[in-house]
Enzyme design. Sequence first.
Site, PDB file in Angstrom:
ATOM      1  N   TYR A   1       5.193  -6.108  11.161  1.00 14.97           N
ATOM      2  CA  TYR A   1       6.466  -5.760  10.525  1.00 14.97           C
ATOM      3  C   TYR A   1       7.623  -6.109  11.451  1.00 14.97           C
ATOM      4  O   TYR A   1       7.499  -6.006  12.661  1.00 14.97           O
ATOM      5  CB  TYR A   1       6.511  -4.263  10.222  1.00 14.97           C
ATOM      6  CG  TYR A   1       5.412  -3.837   9.297  1.00 14.97           C
ATOM      7  CD1 TYR A   1       5.593  -3.835   7.924  1.00 14.97           C
ATOM      8  CD2 TYR A   1       4.169  -3.483   9.795  1.00 14.97           C
ATOM      9  CE1 TYR A   1       4.579  -3.487   7.081  1.00 14.97           C
ATOM     10  CE2 TYR A   1       3.133  -3.131   8.956  1.00 14.97           C
ATOM     11  CZ  TYR A   1       3.342  -3.128   7.588  1.00 14.97           C
ATOM     12  OH  TYR A   1       2.328  -2.790   6.750  1.00 14.97           O
TER      13      TYR A   1
ATOM     14  N   VAL B   1       0.850  -1.176   0.000  1.00 16.40           N
ATOM     15  CA  VAL B   1       0.000   0.000   0.000  1.00 16.40           C
ATOM     16  C   VAL B   1       0.888   1.229   0.000  1.00 16.40           C
ATOM     17  O   VAL B   1       2.098   1.119  -0.046  1.00 16.40           O
ATOM     18  CB  VAL B   1      -0.950   0.015   1.200  1.00 16.40           C
ATOM     19  CG1 VAL B   1      -2.291  -0.533   0.783  1.00 16.40           C
ATOM     20  CG2 VAL B   1      -0.393  -0.790   2.328  1.00 16.40           C
TER      21      VAL B   1
ATOM     22  N   TYR C   1       2.453   3.417   1.717  1.00 18.15           N
ATOM     23  CA  TYR C   1       3.743   3.702   2.335  1.00 18.15           C
ATOM     24  C   TYR C   1       4.724   2.571   2.171  1.00 18.15           C
ATOM     25  O   TYR C   1       5.791   2.569   2.741  1.00 18.15           O
ATOM     26  CB  TYR C   1       3.564   4.043   3.806  1.00 18.15           C
ATOM     27  CG  TYR C   1       2.688   3.092   4.539  1.00 18.15           C
ATOM     28  CD1 TYR C   1       1.331   3.351   4.652  1.00 18.15           C
ATOM     29  CD2 TYR C   1       3.190   1.928   5.094  1.00 18.15           C
ATOM     30  CE1 TYR C   1       0.506   2.483   5.304  1.00 18.15           C
ATOM     31  CE2 TYR C   1       2.368   1.057   5.750  1.00 18.15           C
ATOM     32  CZ  TYR C   1       1.024   1.344   5.868  1.00 18.15           C
ATOM     33  OH  TYR C   1       0.211   0.470   6.512  1.00 18.15           O
ATOM     34  N   LYS C   2       4.327   1.570   1.428  1.00 19.83           N
ATOM     35  CA  LYS C   2       5.289   0.508   1.168  1.00 19.83           C
ATOM     36  C   LYS C   2       5.714   0.624  -0.282  1.00 19.83           C
ATOM     37  O   LYS C   2       4.897   0.819  -1.164  1.00 19.83           O
ATOM     38  CB  LYS C   2       4.658  -0.848   1.413  1.00 19.83           C
ATOM     39  CG  LYS C   2       4.345  -1.046   2.862  1.00 19.83           C
ATOM     40  CD  LYS C   2       3.297  -2.104   3.002  1.00 19.83           C
ATOM     41  CE  LYS C   2       2.473  -1.846   4.240  1.00 19.83           C
ATOM     42  NZ  LYS C   2       1.145  -2.378   4.104  1.00 19.83           N
ATOM     43  N   VAL C   3       6.962   0.458  -0.507  1.00 19.71           N
ATOM     44  CA  VAL C   3       7.492   0.755  -1.827  1.00 19.71           C
ATOM     45  C   VAL C   3       7.715  -0.521  -2.607  1.00 19.71           C
ATOM     46  O   VAL C   3       8.265  -1.479  -2.107  1.00 19.71           O
ATOM     47  CB  VAL C   3       8.834   1.495  -1.664  1.00 19.71           C
ATOM     48  CG1 VAL C   3       9.389   1.857  -3.012  1.00 19.71           C
ATOM     49  CG2 VAL C   3       8.636   2.720  -0.806  1.00 19.71           C
TER      50      VAL C   3
END
Lengths: 606, 721
Positions: free
Chosen positions: A270, A25, A27-29
Amino acid sequence: MAEWNAFYQNEEADEEQEEGEESAVNYKVTGRDSLVFLVDASKEMFIKGEDGEPSNFDITMQCVRSVYTSKIISSHRDLVALVFYGTEKSKNPRNSFKHVYVYHDLDEPGAKRVQDVEALRGERGARLAADTMGSGEVSLGDALWCCSNLYSDIKLRLSHKRLMIFTCMDQPHGGDSTKDRQARTKAGDLKETGVVIDLMHLMKPGGFDVSLFFCDIVSPPEDESELGLQVEPCGKLDDLQKRVQAKQQKKRAMARLHTVIGMNVAVGVYANAVTARKPSAIRLYRETNEPVHSKTRTFHTQTGSLLLPSETRKVYGNRQIVMEKDEVDTIKKFYDPEIFLIGFKPMEKLKLHHHIRPSVLLYPEEQQVTGSSCVFAALLKKCTEKKVFAVCRYTPRRNYPPRFVALVPQREEVDESNVQVTPPGFNAIFLPFADDIRKLDTPQFPTASDVQVDKMKEIITKMRFKYRSDAFENPVIQQHYRNLEALALDMLAPESIEDFIMPKVEQIDRRLGPLVDEFKELVYPASYNPDSKPAAKRKTADAGGGDEKKPKVEIPEAELRAHIKNGTLGKLTVPVLKEACKQFGIRTTGTKKQELMDALIAQMAK
Amino acid sequence: MARAAKSALVLCMDVGFSMSNSPPGEEPPFDQAKKVIQKFVQRQVFSESKDEMALVLFGTDATKNPLDQDGQYQHITVRRQLMAPDFELLEEIENHVRPESQQTDCIFSLVAVGLFIQVKKYDRLNIVLLTDLSTQVSSDNLDVIIGNLGKLGITLQFFFPFPMEEEEHNEEGGGGDGDGDRRGSSRPGVGKGLSREQKQGLEMVRDIMLSLDEDEGLDQVYTFSEAIEQLFMFKHIERRPMAWPCQLTIGSSLSIRIVGYKAVTDEKLKKMWITVDAQTSKRDDVKRETVYCLDDDNETEVQKDDTIQGFRYGSDIVPFSKVDQEQMKYKHDGKCFAVLGFTKHDSIHRHLFMGSQTIKMFAPKDDEHAGVALSALIQALDKLNMVAIVRYAYDRRCNPQVGAAFPCIKQTYECLVYVQLPFMEDLRQFSFPSLENKKFTPSESQLAAVDSLIDSMMLVEEDENGQKEDMYKVHEIPNPAFQRLFQCLHHRAVNPGTPLPTMEQWLKDALERPSAISERCQAPLEEMKRKFPLKAVEKKKELKTGAQIFGKGSAEPDAKKSKVDEEEEEFNLAKISEGNVTSVGSVDPARDFRSLINQKSLPFGEVCQQLTHRIEQLLSNRSTHYYMKCITCIQTFREQSVKLGNADLYNSYLQSLKKSIPNSGLQVFWDLLVQGMISLFIGEEKKEVETEPAVDDAGDVDDLVSVCLNSSALKYLMFVS
């Protein structure tokens, strides 16, 4: 009552969940990063500083090299390119731009490229540059256009696109307004396609005035408070040159779970920290150095036929207790994946030494259940205020026995420039079960007197420092990377590493001065030497530890035959037997004593 | 690691007449006792413990023991001599231990046991007695018993169906030491009054235990139900952790001798599952083999000996043989516990503890001087609220670690607690969007609901004496994975061919929320549900694909998005120098288009038409330079459409463009557009702009990539992790 039901977001793929790529999503790259170095190659760049300081071009190449080598280790999948402008000769894909020299196309960096850049350094590098490219007219617009073509030729998904301009000319076109405008337009185009343009301006006599031209070229600063255009000659260079060799980790959730109190609050799990290891080796074919891939298969020793998983069963230990494969899985299954809240406890109930594995961080998944973040934020706030942690039963995956975790609230922290230092969330600390705690015999000693304690306090105060969790590099991994680099780049010797976890004995001694002797006088009698006994012990431990130091245990053939004759071969130890096998050139497959003995007897009978 | 001395355990179980008596509805003591024994033997068997074990039954009809002479020591049967527990022992217990009808003086029988168990070279011998104490006991030989036991160094444990003394249970493990406090909640065991014999028996047990160990003797008396759930009481007979002698060094000349023991560690099963052939159940019939193949069409196999190892270096693979690697690798001097410095306790974060263990460091047993020196360090650290940062290496073969040594001061001992800390390479410094966001900020009433929920679910409460009672101690629950596995293995072994049993009730209960809490939190939970609306987002098919991945900004704080907008609108020098724009020109059509829309001098439709016209014109040149320009135009078109909330013109234009691609030979352009630059349609930004299905068909979704407008996501030094 309602439970903290959990569900997986992609049920069918839960096998890969552990390590697999996650659908990311915002904020995840995902995708690859890309970086283009756009370097000014005009004459001014080659002017050496006073006192033999390296030229700006030289500094830039040094910088590019260090970024290349860092990239190779940290994220070798990222793409980098090196483009010169203001050259005399031209070299670009369709040769449609003059005075633009694409030295390296956008591609993954490798040893060859590092060597190429290395060749451009120093005196000889300057000459090489003059020979291959030369210096000519400058058109930043063309250069930028060329760079944008580099990007558009890439068929891969790119996450970050970044362009760095290295120059010492604050007016590259010498006031030619057409060219200036062209450059601005092109820069605008690039920025609109998501490329971030950075300026790495270098030293220039009289100072570099960003406002003359480049303020319109570079991307606006990320933050209003931060002055994106530095007036000082670039401090960023130092950062670029800093050699950091850590594998960059992409952020991905280890699991997505639903949690909380009668309501489905979605959270992602995480890792806070994972023990970094040396990258795994790749098998190569000796003849050609090409990589080989491995296949593992299970087959029947009698018939030689391949066995399907359904044709096998599981046995525990050495006992004949046979189970079907799925039974083994059922035994491991307790609950569906979830985080089940048991209750809350005051913070002081969390024992420091109750540690069994690195913690994980929970952060809400608003994308899965809207409203999760709000519940999460409320819990976070209240737990912090009331100084409590939550005790939860944690089942990360199906067929995974539960563990209990303490959810410790962690408020967001930012530094002076508003950059997040600590993310908000709950840290899940794994709690030990009864089996994990060992009972120890605790020896009892007289406690130290106040004088002794005070002396130690002085020592401690002398050796205070500020601990930062990112201050220590792993010397084992760093050395490995350096070795690899040396081999790849045909260097004579690997660059030396600094072992940060080695005590700086001299400095400590100097700092402590007479304190050590004073303390020793207070606690140790004159005759006592703490180093004596264990020193002797350590020797034996070391000898046992080193395999290569083992004395060879050879046995004369006559003796061996006598043993065989008398049937006393079993009296010899396994190492002796092994050595004997070697002596007679017997190739043994097994390591069991009986196998070794059989082999020896067979050999002697010949 | 081999160990010469062993532990031994004698299990004595009363199977006599009274053990099978119980009030209706309650489990007879015999059954309970049998379960305790089975549980324990199970554990020892499946973990392949080497500690030896014997089983003696009291109150059997027959008599079978070495002292069976002259009618002495009757009704005592040695079922099994001291030997390593094995599978047969389990079967024997299952099939041959049954209630019998005689009675013996249990306490007196212990003497017999003590006599006929040959005390070989055991470094500890423990006798466990399970009985209900219903027989008449004689106190005549008490002194002899105590004397003998003491002499032989035998320790005792008693298990009764009832608690020793009601009051005992109020005691809370002192000092707050997690390892030490072992009393669970008082079980609702046998509430009925005890018989005279039982009371008398208890008195004697008390005498014996206290004379053997004044302080903690009574700690070794348990109830059956405690024992079933908390097998850790057997722990103290389990083998001792390995000692790790070393020296703590501060600088070059100050060293303190220390010994480390693993105190807490992630305990794993000792045995693995092995794959066997389904028909023969033989392990040797199954073989796993790994072969190496070249990456050619035939997948040519190569021998393992013909392969070497290499490592990736960027796009290259560097051959790096094992020998070279060994030669060049980082080497160090071996065993080490050296202080690097001292730092504030609170600069060490609990959530960054690494590794899977904590080690406690003591001074060696016989070395008082080291004890005092270590004590000085521990006391000083504790008073200053500091910890030591140390370099720790187990031995020469192991990689060195960095870690923290915390002071730990208990009532009975002091030690340093060592925990590994992360290396820079280990850290995953991810950042997450702040939760201090208007969208997520909980209201006062929501906070109040959470507040009362927490209050209702507190597991630690003060009782009337001001003592804090913890009703859920995780560190007293046995690992359910082990319990369940042993249960199933035992079942399969004893009843082959039958399906596996369900989980035992006590274990299920132990993993649930305490019932008191469940009741109490009912109402606050309901309130929470009312206060916090939650809605599960429907799972989208494309969840894993582009659309979701690049759904930038869907939950991204609004602030950022609006900032981007501002940036777009801000004046720049170029704009000023351009003067007024009246139509979409060919130099920078995208900018002209934007300016025209901002000026609002022409209708939106007309401006769009001008732009699309310009795009067609540029495309007709069939050159990559112009393609770039067109992409910029289309992108601007899209962005402005989103802004104005009018996507019809844009969508229909793209649709027609797409249709025209195959005929016009512009596939290259289309690929460029699709693969790198623009997410064609406007899904997330504005609801009112509908996605056009004709273009947004399944084939394309994966490939569409949105423009990365969010520059703030780009950290300056992206190569610094």
